[in-house]
Each structure stands twice: as C-alpha cells, then as structure tokens.
Motif scaffolding. Sequence first.
Motif, PDB file in Angstrom:
ATOM      1  N   VAL A 119      -0.640   3.046   3.332  1.00  0.00           N
ATOM      2  CA  VAL A 119      -0.558   4.366   2.684  1.00  0.00           C
ATOM      3  C   VAL A 119      -0.586   5.464   3.745  1.00  0.00           C
ATOM      4  O   VAL A 119       0.208   6.407   3.718  1.00  0.00           O
ATOM      5  N   HIS A 142      -2.620  13.460  -0.326  1.00  0.00           N
ATOM      6  CA  HIS A 142      -1.289  13.144  -0.860  1.00  0.00           C
ATOM      7  C   HIS A 142      -1.389  12.721  -2.330  1.00  0.00           C
ATOM      8  O   HIS A 142      -2.183  11.850  -2.694  1.00  0.00           O
ATOM      9  N   GLN A 169      -3.583  -2.455   3.535  1.00  0.00           N
ATOM     10  CA  GLN A 169      -2.923  -1.701   2.471  1.00  0.00           C
ATOM     11  C   GLN A 169      -3.242  -0.208   2.588  1.00  0.00           C
ATOM     12  O   GLN A 169      -2.360   0.639   2.412  1.00  0.00           O
ATOM     13  N   GLY A 193       0.819   4.140  -2.837  1.00  0.00           N
ATOM     14  CA  GLY A 193       0.391   5.477  -2.437  1.00  0.00           C
ATOM     15  C   GLY A 193       1.448   6.532  -2.670  1.00  0.00           C
ATOM     16  O   GLY A 193       1.155   7.635  -3.158  1.00  0.00           O
ATOM     17  N   LEU A 194       2.706   6.236  -2.318  1.00  0.00           N
ATOM     18  CA  LEU A 194       3.772   7.218  -2.499  1.00  0.00           C
ATOM     19  C   LEU A 194       4.069   7.460  -3.967  1.00  0.00           C
ATOM     20  O   LEU A 194       4.534   8.546  -4.348  1.00  0.00           O
ATOM     21  N   GLY A 216       1.359  11.778  -4.390  1.00  0.00           N
ATOM     22  CA  GLY A 216       2.401  10.890  -4.891  1.00  0.00           C
ATOM     23  C   GLY A 216       3.452  11.630  -5.686  1.00  0.00           C
ATOM     24  O   GLY A 216       3.380  12.848  -5.891  1.00  0.00           O
ATOM     25  N   TRP A 229      -3.303  12.607   4.585  1.00  0.00           N
ATOM     26  CA  TRP A 229      -3.275  11.307   3.904  1.00  0.00           C
ATOM     27  C   TRP A 229      -4.133  11.323   2.642  1.00  0.00           C
ATOM     28  O   TRP A 229      -3.680  10.932   1.563  1.00  0.00           O
ATOM     29  N   THR A 264      -2.730   8.979  -2.920  1.00  0.00           N
ATOM     30  CA  THR A 264      -3.690   8.245  -2.100  1.00  0.00           C
ATOM     31  C   THR A 264      -4.955   7.888  -2.870  1.00  0.00           C
ATOM     32  O   THR A 264      -5.472   6.768  -2.766  1.00  0.00           O
ATOM     33  N   ALA A 301      -4.318   5.066  -5.176  1.00  0.00           N
ATOM     34  CA  ALA A 301      -3.992   3.875  -4.396  1.00  0.00           C
ATOM     35  C   ALA A 301      -5.251   3.232  -3.814  1.00  0.00           C
ATOM     36  O   ALA A 301      -5.430   2.012  -3.875  1.00  0.00           O
ATOM     37  N   GLY A 354       0.816  -1.214   0.000  1.00  0.00           N
ATOM     38  CA  GLY A 354       0.000   0.000   0.000  1.00  0.00           C
ATOM     39  C   GLY A 354       0.845   1.256   0.000  1.00  0.00           C
ATOM     40  O   GLY A 354       0.558   2.208  -0.731  1.00  0.00           O
ATOM     41  N   ALA A 355       1.909   1.254   0.824  1.00  0.00           N
ATOM     42  CA  ALA A 355       2.780   2.426   0.896  1.00  0.00           C
ATOM     43  C   ALA A 355       3.445   2.711  -0.445  1.00  0.00           C
ATOM     44  O   ALA A 355       3.506   3.861  -0.900  1.00  0.00           O
ATOM     45  N   VAL A 375       2.538   8.100   4.493  1.00  0.00           N
ATOM     46  CA  VAL A 375       2.390   9.560   4.359  1.00  0.00           C
ATOM     47  C   VAL A 375       2.716  10.238   5.680  1.00  0.00           C
ATOM     48  O   VAL A 375       3.347  11.303   5.714  1.00  0.00           O
TER      49      VAL A 375
END
Length: 537
Positions: free
Chosen positions: A273, A202, A269, A59-60, A204, A199, A64, A67, A55-56, A277
């Motif tokens: 994210v 975000h 997941q 998301g990054l 990415g 969050w 978000t 994701a 998930g991270a 964040v």
Amino acid sequence: MDATTAPPVQRQATKETLEDYTLRFAPRTYRRWTPAVVGASALGGIAYMADFSIGAGIGLTHGTGNALLAIGVAAVVIFVTGFPLAYYGARYNIDLDLITRGSGFGYYGSVITSVIFASFTFIFFATEGSIMAQGLRYALGLPLWLGYLVSTLVIIPLVIYGMKALAKLQSWTNPLWLLLMVAPLVFLIVQDPDSVSRWLSHEGTGGSGLSTAAVMLGAGVCLSLMGQIGEQIDYLRFMPPRTAENRRAWWTSVVLAGPGWVLFGAVKQAIGVFMAVYVLDAVGAAAAVEPIEQFTGVFKQMMPPWLVVPLALVLVVLSQVKINVTNAYSGSLAWTNSFTRVTKRYPGRLVFVLVNLAIALVLMEANMFSFLNNVLSFYSNCAMAWVVTVATDIGVNKYLLKLSPKQPEFRRGMLYAVNPVGVVSFVASSALSIAVYFGLFGDAIQPYSPLVAVVIAVVLTPLVAILTRGRYYLRRTDDGITEPLLDADGNPSGTRYDCVVCGEPYERPDMTASAAGGTICSLCLSTDRTGAHVLPA
C-alpha cells in the motif's frame, strides 16, 4: 517379496518418494535439520511479491485505513486457524493432506481438498510468474507472453529435486532478498518522512473513509492466502523430534514459520500500500500495483539511475523463483496424492509438476493478473472453508469434544472412505459463502462472504461430529502392529519395519500389518489395486 520382485508401480514410487518421502510420513532418520534451519527454509518460501500487489490493490481501492484493518483482520484469522495445522504437521511429520484425511474428511474425502490446494499453487504460481514477466518487460523489453513462458520454464529444473535442494535454495537466498527488500524502504522513510503521512491519509478511489464493508472486501482478498499454510507445512513436516533440549527452538520455529508466516505477509501487504501510494502520481493506478514499478520508484531515491532497474529486476526474479519452486513442488504433491489414491497408480511427481505449470501458464497468458483480486476473492471462500474446517476439527473435535481421535491417522484401511464431518462442513461452508459472494442473498451481505465461510465451518464441524457421534473417523483402531505409534516423549516412533511389497524399511507410523501377512508401507498400500493387503474393517 523384495524390491526386485515388487510390481513396477511400487518400484517407481519407492525410488522417487525416498528423495523426500513424498506422499508419506517423514521419518526421523531423514529429518536431520535443526528447528532453525527448517524454519528459515519455510520462511524463505514466503518471499513472493503477490503480497505487494494485493495490498496495493486494496489500498488504492478502499484507502489506507480500510486496507490496514482488512490486512489485520485477515492476519488474525489466518494465524488462529493455521496454528493447529502447523503444530500437527511439525509434531507428527505429515503434510496437510495427510492431516486432512484424519481430521474429518476420510481417506478419499480429502481428495477434494487436495484439488483445492493444488488450485492455490497454480493460481499463485501464475500470479508470481506474471510479476516476473512484468519485470522482464520493464527491464529487458521482453513481451509479456514470452516473459510468462520464461518464468515458467526456469522453474522446472529447480523443482525436479526434492526438499534437500529446496532447503538449500531458500537458505542461501534469504539474506540477499531481505537486504534488497528492507534497505530501500528504511532509506526512503528516513529521507522523506512526509511519505508516511501521505500513505496514511490516502482514501482510495471511493474516498468514503472507514467502512466495515470495505474492510471485509479487502479481508476477503487477503484470506485467499490461507492456503499458504499448506506450503509452510511441506517444510515443517521435516522438523526434528521435540525434546526437552530443543523445546524452545522447536516451538519458536513452528510458530514463526507456521502461522507466523502471515505476520511477515501482512507487513508486506502494508508496504505494498505504501509503495503504491508513493508511486501513484508518477506511474498511474494501473502500474502502481505492479511490484517492479513500486520498487524501481523507491530505488530511484537512493542509488544511481544505472543501478535501479538491474537491482529491481534481481529482487523480482529472486522473489519469484523462491516462491514458485515451492508452488510447483507443493502443487505436484497435491496432484500426485489425489491421482494415486483415486487410480491406485503412481505416475511420478514430475508429471504433475508439468501439469501444474501448464495450468499456470494458461492463466498467465489469459492475463489473470488484470483481474487478480476478483480471482483471489472467489478462491478465498473455498480455501477458508477447508482450512477452518480442519482447524476446528483439531481444536474442538479432538481436544474439546474428544470425538475425533487426537492422534492423526492417514493410512488406507484405517480410515473410512468419506467422513461426513469434514465433507459436509466444507461443502456447505464454501457453497454458501460463494453464493453470498455472487450476491444471491443481496448486495448488503455480499462483502461478508469470508465471514460466512468462517462461521459456517466453525459451527458445522462440531455439530456434524456430535450428530454422527464421531463414528466415521476410524474404520479400525488397531493397525495390526503391537508397538505404539508414538514413543515415550510423544514423538513418532523410529522403529523400522520392512515392507512386504517394496522391500524397503520404513518407520513405525508409515506401516500397518498386511492382510496377506507381514507389514506394508502406506504408499504401497495406496497403490494396492486388488485390496489384498487392506485389513478388514
């Protein structure tokens, strides 16, 4: 012939597989757990921390919004395809390889999917082992190479024993794992409500807003987890018979611990994210995808500094052990199953526990974690081709077209060696989706390789069944025993028959008549090198 005069390979196979009926039907005399206990044990196996990293990473990279949509799309696909597989495993008490044999692949055709599943287990063992090694480095200063070795060796004594030991391990550790997982996040959100808005906003590294391509790229990574249903079924095959009295509990456990695992996975997941964040500015993008960094960042907000690292390490190690005993166990079954069918020799499950762990250790030492999402995106194409093919055969070919026998079959002599329905669909689906993934059809379509894998499998599986008129499913329709396989309630019969080779009694679904006289169990039939016991076509 009794157990004392049986050939050594049969005696060894009999002794070991009676621990938890490895490679064969799980009899009702062994299945003494309640539906709730089986379900809780199965869900204990999804304690893995790869979800947070997956998930991270999504998301990054994609933001978000993309994701969360990717996680949702993958969860829907995994739930829908996992439901018929989980039902068959729990209803007929067989693992996913045995289901696959009679759902379009044939007796030897499913060997290729067993290897795919074994690959799933060592890839995710390596992922979880890497996460544990990161925790050991963070908390104890242990070098990564040594952490990889420790995270591998610690699993061996835990996985030597079968399902009875695993069920206890999962049940006993679930409460502590849930407490360490949930409490800090609830505290953080209550203490810092703005963290939720940060969050959600975000964007990415791309910063381009919502994108269909980004959603599909993210979903492709999440869909690599589709093979997890095989590990869930390794527990669900021990469900008790479904009766009028336990019907509600039975269905609840099958749905939640079967396809429902993905609901818990999707939540993890999304939390991954969120935590990435939250700690991004403090630790940087490279470290923000590491669960040990994520949880220490959250723990610092709610407890004394001296307690932060020890508790984070306990959570990481506990999660890694809970999932990797399952990875090692399920992987050893998959390897042993394939090897036994092809060579007609039973080397013992422990041999392939060590093989699986050795492969995982090599992946860890090669720093697979640094390119985790690329590995998972590639692997997801094969996993989807397999699972969607089997799910389509059950849902469409068995129940809608009625070309595939509704009652699962897995025994040697009853099935053709290869069934083109599943094999053609799987090969075409995985090959085309992998080609799309590597850009052979252009960059514009590249993100949609998961969709290609799903669509090709859904279309080809019934199409090939129609073209072949379902003739390659069953080599025989009569196994030489007059008693039906199922009782009046539709559950596998509990009547026991003695095997003429190993001398042990097994329940009706595991037995066929022997061409040499008497009845023979499925595993002794698999290791019959001369074919003297195999019934003629």
